[in-house]
Enzyme design. Structure first.
Site, PDB file in Angstrom:
ATOM      1  N   ALA B  49       0.804  -1.220   0.000  1.00 55.51           N
ATOM      2  CA  ALA B  49       0.000   0.000   0.000  1.00 55.51           C
ATOM      3  C   ALA B  49       0.843   1.279   0.000  1.00 55.51           C
ATOM      4  CB  ALA B  49      -0.969  -0.025   1.182  1.00 55.51           C
ATOM      5  N   ASP B 246      -3.464  -2.616   3.990  1.00 56.87           N
ATOM      6  CA  ASP B 246      -3.794  -1.900   2.757  1.00 56.87           C
ATOM      7  C   ASP B 246      -4.863  -0.834   2.974  1.00 56.87           C
ATOM      8  OD1 ASP B 246      -2.782  -4.743   1.981  1.00 56.87           O
ATOM      9  OD2 ASP B 246      -2.374  -3.418   0.288  1.00 56.87           O
TER      10      ASP B 246
END
Lengths: 353, 353
Positions: B49, B246
């Site tokens: 991420a 994420d």
């Protein structure tokens, strides 16, 4: 006759469907020597606890043939080294030693100067009994699923590794229950963990399900919890995990393919029921609990490599336990050919002895 | 300077270390076009991420360059399609849209007739801030481990996927904590799930650990529960699972690589502590709970195939969710650059806003 026959016995020759190369090739390898059979078990040409037991029984028959040919008066003595070698082919599945013991018992009872007909007949009987037992277990397990259904919704089920026709004489333990339940319209879908590192789910379970047109969806092993959770919002919620076993302790602790334990922990967290399907030959009353079941640690190359190619970073270590133990407290039902044990305890398990 | 640099910005060109072919080849691919950068994110040349966020920031800078060259008076209008395309490269990691939003905010504040110097400077700042934040989180997370140690025994830790230097600007989130804890002598060993289907654990996490001589053992994802349990009898019991994220919902529910949720359920069953390490750019206060986080479902070919070869039975279906959600109730600590939230709740999370 079963559609899928992992083990064939033809004119005194053992033929094993090579499960290492399924589903890409369907090849049988022939064996006429007990030690080669042991190596085939070690190398996973054949796998699955009941199938290993049946294979070992035929391995003993091959050894009897060999040593009665050598010296019919001394075969019981000469055969020992081969039987010990065979008994060590893999450590966790107790069916291996169960089958060798069954064959040994015959040695003292048979016509010792012409043992082969009786020995071969017993191996064939062990094989046929296994298939018959699977049919019985299939029905008993499907009954449990039927009883769990309230209302219109049919559950989906999830299985781990391969406890199918390929892991047995034919029909299967966990997949036997799934086959029976599917035939009776009791389940909506089958989810199969791919089952690293050997991918028995992706290669073998999926192959068996596709052959019989039972809808199957593969998952990476790590996806099971998410799919279990999210399936609860659909019209095909996963309601059961159904697995086989390589050895069951006297208290109902269950050794099975690595990943079963973590799946069972997740099943309980989500309120699923856990069904273990195994013949009584898988129960080892000599071990009090799962702590005493030997867990095979295989080569770390099976984890570091994949399909023959190096995947992982050079220099990394790896652990490769081939089995784990699911404690009895996580198991809702053990289904055997002698009956079902709900919420297993040592006392209840004794009823199966 | 970081040893491992997944993202380089050199003379207006973005270079991404191709993570699909690590650890076998260490190759950088050059990008000068925003849409190509978006495709690189979709195709997982770069993943993780924070790294996706940084890459997107540079992608915006490339788009600004392109459209100011086309028409410096209309670049803010012309750039829109590319930014929308970029924002859709992957759905789960919120850092992607966070970074695009940060860059957008500058558009109205910068010298619109010569925006490029300021835009590029902001992308570089986002990149550098990420590395700095990882260092802060590394220290905070290591402090938590230190506080958890009673007596002589140093815990082992287990991680899932790759939340390392490769998933960030450098140093890493979860692996940043592990690096920091290892440097301080607080942990005894690192276990890394291989993380199917992409094997980020086997390929990337193991590679990072080996590079820094931190002892790492790979596991198939299904083996974690068994290794957690059996490690408790050793002098290096696994005490923590440490992962990245994420997207974190406002209530502390954590989306992370598929498999994290099942691991967290098992961690709690065994009494381990669960640490999530992520910059505040990963927190999405617009989603109340994990139920509202979109979960990317990638091609089922990633499950059915392996390393380019078909492994599974022909005709099998597959599910391939790329992420799952670990509910806040299973999380002991969320470590951010702004501080640590213990046992996250919506109220506590607001302190990070």
């Amino acid at each position: 006759m079963e559609t899928i026959q992992p083990i064939l016995w033809e004119n005194g020759v053992l033929k094993l469907l090579d499960q290492r190369i399924l589903p890409h090739s369907e090849d049988y390898i022939s064996y006429q020597n007990c030690r080669d059979v042991a190596d085939a078990i070690t190398d996973m040409v054949v796998r699955g606890a009941p199938a290993i037991g049946i294979t070992a029984a035929y391995g003993v028959a091959l050894a009897v043939k060999k040593y009665t040919d050598v010296d019919v008066n001394r075969w019981q003595e000469l055969i020992e080294d081969d039987l010990i070698y065979l008994s060590k082919a893999r450590p966790t599945a107790i069916n291996l030693n169960w089958a060798i013991d069954e064959m040994r018992k015959l040695f003292s009872q048979c016509n010792v100067l012409n043992p082969l007909p009786e020995v071969q007949a017993l191996a064939i009987k062990i094989h046929q009994d296994d298939i018959d037992n699977n049919r019985i277990m299939g029905k008993l397990g499907a009954d449990l699923i039927r009883e769990s259904i309230t209302g219109e919704i049919k559950p989906a089920v999830i299985t781990h590794c391969n406890a199918g026709a390929l892991a047995t004489g034919g029909y299967g333990t966990a997949l036997g229950v799934i086959r029976s339940a599917w035939e009776q319209g009791l389940i909506s879908h089958v989810y199969a963990d791919e089952t690293r590192p050997w991918l028995q789910g992706a290669r073998l379970t999926a192959w068996e399900m596709v052959k019989e047109e039972i809808p199957v969806s593969l998952l990476v092993d790590g996806a099971a919890s998410h799919v279990i959770k999210t399936s609860q919002q659909t019209d095909a919620p996963i309601g059961w995990i159904i697995v086989g076993s390589d050895r069951i302790a006297a208290n109902g602790d269950v050794a099975n393919k690595i990943g079963t334990y973590g799946l069972a922990v997740n099943a309980k967290y989500h309120g699923l029921k856990v069904m273990v399907v195994a013949p009584t030959s898988t129960i080892d009353f000599k071990v009090a609990s799962g702590n005493d079941i030997p867990i095979e640690e295989r080569s770390n190359q099976e984890v570091l490599n994949f399909a023959g190619s190096k995947q992982s970073a050079k220099g990394a270590l790896a652990r490769n336990p081939a089995f784990d133990v699911t404690p009895a407290e996580l198991v809702d039902a053990i289904v055997t050919e002698k009956g079902v044990v709900l919420k297993p305890t040592t006392d209840k398990m004794l009823n199966l002895k």
